[in-house]
Design a protein around this motif. Sequence first.
Motif, PDB file in Angstrom:
ATOM      1  N   GLU A 192       5.162  -7.042  -5.509  1.00 52.15           N
ATOM      2  CA  GLU A 192       6.005  -6.030  -4.856  1.00 52.15           C
ATOM      3  C   GLU A 192       6.628  -5.518  -4.633  1.00 52.15           C
ATOM      4  N   TYR A 193       4.759  -4.768  -2.993  1.00 53.59           N
ATOM      5  CA  TYR A 193       5.463  -4.265  -2.251  1.00 53.59           C
ATOM      6  C   TYR A 193       4.823  -4.732  -1.502  1.00 53.59           C
TER       7      TYR A 193
ATOM      8  N   VAL B 137       5.467   3.272  -2.841  1.00 51.96           N
ATOM      9  CA  VAL B 137       4.301   2.483  -2.000  1.00 51.96           C
ATOM     10  C   VAL B 137       4.186   1.892  -0.797  1.00 51.96           C
ATOM     11  N   GLN B 138       3.183   2.222  -0.068  1.00 49.45           N
ATOM     12  CA  GLN B 138       3.639   1.230   1.517  1.00 49.45           C
ATOM     13  C   GLN B 138       2.205   0.412   1.739  1.00 49.45           C
TER      14      GLN B 138
ATOM     15  N   ASP C 117       0.966  -6.175  -3.435  1.00 51.84           N
ATOM     16  CA  ASP C 117      -0.029  -5.876  -3.893  1.00 51.84           C
ATOM     17  C   ASP C 117       1.109  -6.414  -4.970  1.00 51.84           C
ATOM     18  N   GLU C 118       0.503  -6.633  -6.201  1.00 52.83           N
ATOM     19  CA  GLU C 118       0.584  -6.916  -7.763  1.00 52.83           C
ATOM     20  C   GLU C 118       0.490  -5.799  -8.824  1.00 52.83           C
ATOM     21  N   ILE C 119       1.213  -5.307  -9.686  1.00 53.65           N
ATOM     22  CA  ILE C 119      -0.230  -4.656 -10.282  1.00 53.65           C
ATOM     23  C   ILE C 119      -0.548  -5.725 -11.673  1.00 53.65           C
TER      24      ILE C 119
ATOM     25  N   ASP D 112      -1.715   3.572  -6.985  1.00 56.22           N
ATOM     26  CA  ASP D 112      -2.811   3.649  -7.826  1.00 56.22           C
ATOM     27  C   ASP D 112      -3.079   2.349  -7.528  1.00 56.22           C
ATOM     28  N   PHE D 113      -3.968   2.363  -6.501  1.00 63.39           N
ATOM     29  CA  PHE D 113      -4.748   1.297  -5.946  1.00 63.39           C
ATOM     30  C   PHE D 113      -5.836   0.691  -6.851  1.00 63.39           C
ATOM     31  N   GLU D 114      -6.183   1.022  -7.722  1.00 62.31           N
ATOM     32  CA  GLU D 114      -7.307   1.391  -8.385  1.00 62.31           C
ATOM     33  C   GLU D 114      -6.576  -0.425  -9.400  1.00 62.31           C
ATOM     34  N   SER D 115      -4.579   0.191  -9.854  1.00 67.06           N
ATOM     35  CA  SER D 115      -4.284  -1.349 -10.416  1.00 67.06           C
ATOM     36  C   SER D 115      -3.633  -2.336  -9.894  1.00 67.06           C
ATOM     37  N   TYR D 116      -3.902  -2.237  -8.737  1.00 65.56           N
ATOM     38  CA  TYR D 116      -3.518  -3.383  -8.093  1.00 65.56           C
ATOM     39  C   TYR D 116      -4.631  -4.364  -8.418  1.00 65.56           C
TER      40      TYR D 116
END
Length: 123
Positions: free
Chosen positions: A111-112, A2-3, A98-100, A28-32
């Motif tokens: 996380e990222y 992920v970037q 981002d955070e799942i 998976d952007f929609e989960s972040y």
Amino acid sequence: QVQLLESGGGLVQAGGSLRLSCVVSGGDFESYGMGWFRQAPGKEREFVAAISWTGNGIYYQDSVKGRFSCSRDNTKNTAFLQMNSLKPEDTAVYYCADEIWGMGSTSVDYEYWGQGTQVTVSS
């Protein structure tokens, strides 16, 4: 992997506006849930805003409420931070993260991270 890549920072006069973008790739952007943080020279990194993975949940640090607006476009894997009525005290490097399945208000929740974009507000 992920970037995250922020853009949109710059120099603006007090009272002006900027729009930051954060493009996410490799996941998976929609989960972040997406968070925005900032760090001014000599200060700790602080939470600015967060938006849920659906975009339905949003909250802000008190000092930016009514001036900043968080949004996202899941079709473009992009989160946005619209900053209006900027003040010199908003000067900082701004980061997205981002955070799942979450939208926390502390750095450890995420996380990222992106590399940051400088926002400078002159008085």
